[in-house]
Each structure stands twice: as C-alpha cells, then as structure tokens.
Design a protein around this motif. Structure first.
Motif, short mmCIF file in Angstrom:
data_model
loop_
_atom_site.label_atom_id
_atom_site.label_comp_id
_atom_site.label_asym_id
_atom_site.label_seq_id
_atom_site.Cartn_x
_atom_site.Cartn_y
_atom_site.Cartn_z
N ALA A 42 0.84 -1.20 0.00
CA ALA A 42 0.00 0.00 0.00
C ALA A 42 0.87 1.25 0.00
N SER A 43 1.55 1.51 1.09
CA SER A 43 2.48 2.63 1.18
C SER A 43 3.88 2.11 1.48
N ASP A 44 4.80 2.31 0.55
CA ASP A 44 6.18 1.89 0.78
C ASP A 44 6.79 2.66 1.94
N HIS A 45 6.42 3.93 2.08
CA HIS A 45 6.96 4.75 3.17
C HIS A 45 6.55 4.18 4.52
N ASN A 46 5.27 3.86 4.70
CA ASN A 46 4.81 3.29 5.96
C ASN A 46 5.43 1.91 6.21
#
Length: 500
Positions: A348-352
């Motif tokens: 979903a979110s690579d950052h998270n």
C-alpha cells in the motif's frame, strides 16, 4: 561477470504463422443507442451463442460490433457503448483475447464525435506476407507508437496502432514475441479505456482468481528457477542470522501458500543444539487461504517435532501498525521476508512499510526485488522498462519449454499477463511507491547489508545446475545475488540487518 542491463528488443525464435490483417472501416451509428444501458446477461448470451465466431479472427470487425449492438437492441434491451465496452471483455476474453481487444477498440471509436470517421488504412496482401522477423519488428514498432501516442494524449493514433497489433499478435501464437505483444496490447487497451471512458487516472485491475493464482504460482515454482532462487537464498540468510536463537519470529509480507518455509523448518529442526520455537506471521489475500496455509505448515512442523504457531493477517503491510497487530517479544529474534512481484500490491504505502520495518528492529530482512521501477513514473518510461523485462522473461520460458507446453501457457497467462497489466496501469492513486529500489532505501534508513556471497551463493549455484539451460545467469555483486536471462538482470536478492 556482472549482470549487464542490455534489454532485448524482440523475443526469441520466430515460429508463428503470419495472420491476415483485414481492412476495417467504421459505419455511422445511430446516436440514440448511446442513451441506454446494457444487460450483461444478454451480452453473455449473444457471445455464447456465437462462440464459433469468437474462435477465429473476424474479417469485418465493425460488422460484428454492429451485429452485437443490433442483436441486443432487437431484444428491446437498453445499452450504452461505455457499458458495452466494460462487459465485452468479461464475455469474449475467455474465448478469444485478441478479438476482445480489437472489438473494444472499435467500440471506443464510436464514443467520440469524430471517431466514426476514423479508418484503418488498407493493406495489400503483399505488404503482410513479410518474413517472420520483419513482422516481429513491425509489431513491436506499433506497440512503441501506441505508447508514444498515449504519452501525447493522442488516443486516436493509439487506437489505430493497437488495432493492428491485436490482429497480428495472439497470446496463443507459437512465437513468444507475438504472445508478449498480444498481452501488452491488451494491457495498454485496458489503460486507455480507463482513461478515456472513465476519465480518471487508472487503477490497476487485479483480475486473477485466488485458486488460479495459487495453482499458477506452484507451476511457476516448478518450471523456472525464479521462485526457488528467492526461497533458497532467503532461507540460507535467515538460518545464518538466527543460528544461535532459541525463539524465532518470521514475518512474511506475502506468504501465499507458504512454499518457502518447509525447507527452513527442516534446517531449524536439525540444529545440533535443538530446534527453536517458531512463530510465523503471514500476510495474505484472504482468510481462507491463510487458514489453509497455516494448517499445512503446522502439520509439517509437527511432523518434525518443531514448536510452531501461525498468525495470518489479511491487510496490506503499509496500512497496519505492526507493533499493535504483531506481538513481538524482546526474547524473539525477528526475521522479515518479502518476495516482490507485480501480481497485486502488498505494501500500500512503501513509506509506511519502511517505518514499520524500522520499528520491528529485525535481525535479518531478506528481499527479492524485480528489476523494475514501480514508482509513479511517466507512462512511456513504465512501458519501455516493462517490455524489456518481460521480453527476457518470455524468452527464458520459450527456450526451456516448447510452444505446446501447458505449464508455460499457465505461467504466461495467469502470472506474467497479470503483472504486465498492473505495471502498465501504474500505481494505485494515492499510494506512495518508491522510485528508487528498496536496497537504496534500506541503506539510507538504519540497515546494513549482509553479504550473500558465501553459502547463499553456493545454494543458488546448485539451484542453477538443476535447470538444463545455459541461458540463466547468476552474479554476485556487492553482497547481493542477481538472477538473469542472457545477462539481463531479472531478480536481485539482498539481506539486511537493522543497526540503528
């Protein structure tokens, strides 16, 4: 020898039969039919009753399109061209993917106020009876032209190029170049339909079925070294990092059927000092598949005398706070594994996901990445990189499995076709994807690389010797292992440890 990123332009040996390209022209259409809605049941009935037509390339696609519209109209059912476009793929695609793609293109041409004037230029038979190699180059050139046209928002030109490709190339061809062209043509068409009809940035359509995906992945694992390469190298790195640990917690970001873990269980159960207790947290597609995977792994662990617990999570990794969902104790040594693919989105979110990796403080992280950039890059860049990558992948399958091999067909249609469609569509709107590779991000975020040059490389070399083909290449580079085809790098395995 290093993995030289030098992309092939065309797929390998040209064995397919030249298909005829028919001249197609559009006829003015009564605008009143645009104001209705389609009955999917009626469309399916019409398609089913004309299945013999779908099994061959029609020589008058516009006549067929109008016959389809007239047949439904005669039933006094309402329909709209946009709705027809959405339903025709589901009804015709199973019988003839090339016809489905071409038919959608002609229906798209009826949408615009001036599209009914568009004609596909006629071709003399002598122009089409060219040698096989020239045909392959012609098909790839048309694909490139369609991608350029889409980048310039020139959809009419893209329709023209894709229509010709859809008639020249088939996913059932004996030529790998034609098969990959057919899949890319369909993927680009789906991308254009979402842009043109829906008027929104496309969301990738993940059109697999769970049972088909599981079966196809097992086939993929059996006929190529790519999945086993991930399993062998990761298991060796995990075993070495956790060699002295009594409590092990493995977190698999995309466990699927858990094919990787029985091999590691064998290693852990045979340790001289005795086996550790093992907990495995697996992320997956559905509660049912996770439950089945957990039961299989628990039964196998029990047969080895291994203390084992399984916990399944049906959520994307980047949408969760892992500290709340996964109870990691101080006495547990954490190992995280992630085999990257493009079948569906895992993070979903690579950052998270990166933040959560830092919070887990894993003793080892094993990642196997596709050599593809999945960030928010322009369409032309995505297309160019993807067609190079999958040309090499199709070549590797064609070189090791003949044109009639059912396993090759399953992998191409159920795995690679789905990946191509998702990559062409781009990331889901609002989801954050790294433009850089994960190896770059980990090195910048408190992780240090663990070398795979020793036993892991030896395991991978042994694996390569099991496949009777000299086209595969295995290269160790800066502690990573790179698996490629004809020196074109396809997968990169790396291992990491959190240090600060």
């Amino acid at each position: 020898m290093s993995c030289n990123i030098c992309p092939p332009f065309c797929a390998s040996a040209i064995l397919g039969q030249v298909l005829s390209l028919y001249a197609i022209s559009t006829q003015p259409t009564n605008q009143s039919i645009y104001n209705h809605t389609l009955s999917p049941q009626s469309l399916h009935y019409y398609c089913y009753s004309n299945i013999s037509l779908f099994m061959s390339v029609t020589n008058d696609l516009d006549k067929f399109a109008m016959d389809l519209i007239d047949a439904i109209a005669k039933q006094q059912l309402s329909l709209s061209i946009p709705q027809l476009i959405h339903n025709v793929h589901d009804s015709i695609q199973p019988y003839n993917p090339s016809l489905a793609a071409a038919l959608q293109l002609r229906l798209l041409a009826l949408l615009g106020h001036d599209h009914h004037q568009t004609k596909v230029h006629e071709h003399e038979p002598s122009q089409l009876l060219i040698n096989f190699e020239e045909k392959e180059i012609h098909i790839f050139t048309l694909l490139l032209q369609s991608a350029n046209s889409i980048s310039a928002n020139d959809f009419d030109s893209a329709y023209h190029s894709l229509l010709v490709v859809s008639q020249l190339a088939s996913p059932f061809s004996s030529s790998p170049a034609q098969r990959i062209a057919a899949y890319f043509s369909e993927a680009i068409l789906a991308h254009v339909i979402r842009l043109r009809v829906l008027g929104v940035i496309p969301t990738p359509v993940h059109f697999f079925q769970h049972q088909h995906l599981g079966m196809a992945f097992q086939v993929f694992n059996g006929i190529t070294p790519f999945i086993k390469f991930s399993h062998f190298t990761a298991n060796q790195a995990i075993q070495e990092a956790l060699e002295q640990e009594d409590r092990v917690h493995i977190i698999d970001f995309d466990i699927m059927q858990g094919l990787q873990w029985p091999g590691l269980f064998h290693i852990l159960a045979s340790r001289p000092q005795g086996p550790p207790t093992v907990r495995l947290t697996g992320f997956g597609l559905s509660p049912e598949s996770l439950e089945a995977t957990g039961k299989r792994l628990a039964s196998f662990a029990d047969s080895l005398g291994l203390s084992f617990q399984f916990h399944g999570i049906t959520e994307k990794v980047g949408n969760l706070n892992l500290e709340q969902v996964i109870s990691v104790t101080e006495k547990e040594a954490v190992a995280v594994h992630w085999l990257h693919h493009s079948l569906y989105d895992v993070s979903a979110s690579d950052h998270n996901t990166l933040l959560l990796l830092q919070r887990l403080k894993p003793k080892v992280v094993t990642i196997v990445e596709q050599n593809l950039n999945k960030g928010t890059r322009p369409f032309m860049a995505r297309f160019t990189e993807a067609i190079h990558y999958y040309s090499a992948m199709f070549d590797s399958l064609a070189a090791t499995h003949n044109e009639d091999n059912e396993s090759r067909s399953i992998v191409e249609h159920e795995i690679l076709h789905c990946e191509i469609r998702n990559l062409i569509g781009g990331p889901v709107a609002g989801e954050v994807k790294f433009d850089d590779q994960w190896r770059v991000k980990l090195s910048e975020s408190g992780f240090r690389r663990l070398s795979l040059a020793g036993n892991a490389a030896a395991q991978a070399s042994l694996l390569m010797s099991m496949f009777d083909c000299d086209g595969y290449s295995l290269v160790e580079e800066n502690g990573t292992l790179k698996l490629g085809w004809k020196n074109f790098c396809l997968l990169t395995a790396s291992a990491w440890q959190f240090i600060s």
